[in-house]
Design an enzyme around this catalytic site. Sequence first.
Site, PDB file in Angstrom:
ATOM      1  N   LYS A   1       0.953  -1.003  -0.025  1.00 20.79           N
ATOM      2  CA  LYS A   1       0.104  -0.102   0.055  1.00 20.79           C
ATOM      3  C   LYS A   1       0.858   1.506  -0.004  1.00 20.79           C
ATOM      4  CE  LYS A   1      -3.746   2.418   2.116  1.00 20.79           C
ATOM      5  NZ  LYS A   1      -3.352   3.457   1.574  1.00 20.79           N
TER       6      LYS A   1
ATOM      7  N   ARG B   1      -3.028   8.857  -5.893  1.00 22.25           N
ATOM      8  CA  ARG B   1      -3.853   7.582  -6.863  1.00 22.25           C
ATOM      9  C   ARG B   1      -4.209   8.285  -8.264  1.00 22.25           C
ATOM     10  NH1 ARG B   1      -7.917   3.982  -4.753  1.00 22.25           N
ATOM     11  NH2 ARG B   1      -8.386   2.531  -6.638  1.00 22.25           N
TER      12      ARG B   1
ATOM     13  N   GLU C   1      -0.717   4.037  -8.393  1.00 22.55           N
ATOM     14  CA  GLU C   1      -0.333   4.803  -7.450  1.00 22.55           C
ATOM     15  C   GLU C   1       1.114   5.592  -8.050  1.00 22.55           C
ATOM     16  OE1 GLU C   1      -1.453   6.099  -3.521  1.00 22.55           O
ATOM     17  OE2 GLU C   1      -2.342   4.888  -4.790  1.00 22.55           O
TER      18      GLU C   1
ATOM     19  N   PHE D   1      -1.810  -1.436 -10.397  1.00 20.49           N
ATOM     20  CA  PHE D   1      -2.401  -2.394  -9.628  1.00 20.49           C
ATOM     21  C   PHE D   1      -3.578  -2.970 -10.156  1.00 20.49           C
ATOM     22  CE2 PHE D   1      -2.955   1.129  -6.724  1.00 20.49           C
ATOM     23  CZ  PHE D   1      -4.382   1.185  -6.990  1.00 20.49           C
TER      24      PHE D   1
END
EC number: 6.5.1.1
Length: 531
Positions: free
Chosen positions: A223, A228, A273, A312
């Site tokens: 994470k 984003r 990200e 992702f």
Amino acid sequence: MALFRELVEAAEAAGRVSGRKEKVRILSEFLGRLSPEEASIAARFLAGHVFPEYDNRELGVGYSLVREALKVLDQKPLFLVEPQPPAITEVYRLLERIAGVSGEGSREKKLKLLEGLFSRLSRKEVEYLLRILFGEVRIGASTGLLLEAISRLSGVPYGDVLHAYMVLSDVGDVAFKALESPAALGKVDVSLFHPVKPMLADMAYNVDELFQEHGSPLHLEYKYDGLRVQIHMGRGKVRVFSRRLSDITEYVPDVVERAVEGLHVEEAVVDGEAVAVIGGAPVPFQELLRRVRRKNEREDFLKSLPFELHLFDVIYLNGKSLVREPYSTRSRLLREIVVSEEILAKKTVAYTRQEALEFYESAVRSGNEGVMSKRHSSVYKPGIRGSDWLKLKSFDTIDCVIIAAEWGHGRRSGWLSDYHLGVYDEESGRFLSVGKTFKGLSDAEFEEMTKRLLQLKVREEGYVVYVKPEIVVEVDYSEIQRSKRYPSGFALRFARIRRIRFDKSPYEVTTLRELRERYLRSIRAKRWSPQ
């Protein structure tokens, strides 16, 4: 042509009844009487928006300007014929004109436009209009109620209406399509260069909880603490959108370059990200932005940052939407279109608690926030926060919106520095207080926040300034407690602002439902530990 007065009457009627079905009926019948264009505008107004959520236009109308314009209500000549009340579309066009005014003399021009509009409205109608302008509360219904109303009037199943909203990112667009072509509403899907709301994750408190929810094996990712991004590629173009659906392409040239170099594909929409890297190490992105005080300076600062890209997910590929495909399929397709796996988020499959812990610890040691766990069978749900994705962080926070601020004392005198924090109640469409704090920000941030909050001022009562709920902050706390003092029914103990979230909209903050769930979980485990 429907009048703005009719919208106010519908909002009041919906507000008077307590039953959800009756509210939906009232809103459905009102929207059903309108043209597609009128319904589009009315749905936004009822949800407390002027423009679509992806539209970056700002009215630039502050408390002092409104207060001056309101004087026109006391100056209406009694002997003149009452002016023609404005239609819903007229009100919207006037607000569009106000948003488009800039440059020298803009304040005076906006004042005249507001005075002209107010002079054609009753006091009740002005009150409702101001609630729309300042986003103080949603005037007729939460978005969920409006979507139910749209489902009722169109005959399209609620699930399809909700999906259309998450893809279109605007309740007004959904209402328009519902009236223009209900059959088409059920077929709305992801398309190139139209950003969709990102899928969001629920919070987990330990590794065991990940296994309990997702089973074994766990599909884990780092994470990252970054920006984003949703990247749209195709037709010889690349566009990068933020989580607030703003086009930020020109501000992140590194991201564009890495996407072009790292993806081998004709058309795609990928989710990922962008992580700022300085000296070879990731740097918390929001911490970097804290150094930059003004919006235009932040945009210039973005351009100067070196970014790495970690993808992702892929939600659109070569003309086909993938949001209804399982995560396992999307993950495989993403690997197939990257030139090098360096551009992918770091992942692993953990079969045991020990393997999951080791991956979590490696993520934190590398300067990241923690890990994500994703259910292998999960579809991509734009804008939905749920347990299909779980985040396990090295610290526990919630996101709140500032709904009011108090003038400080002593060293903080002259600054709005004690912030009232709100979470979002999906049922009522309101932001409810969970406490206040003056801790966490620097003097420079207090000074800048005071300027921003005064621009958002709705009213002032004593030493408390109530503001349009616009500024989102990430908040540390030691405990969630039951409280009769605050409308939410909860209070954050020892709340402290960790950072200002410039990238989040007020409707992305923690919901009252989520806060209640956290409270219940905390009863079972008072102190969180990743182990």
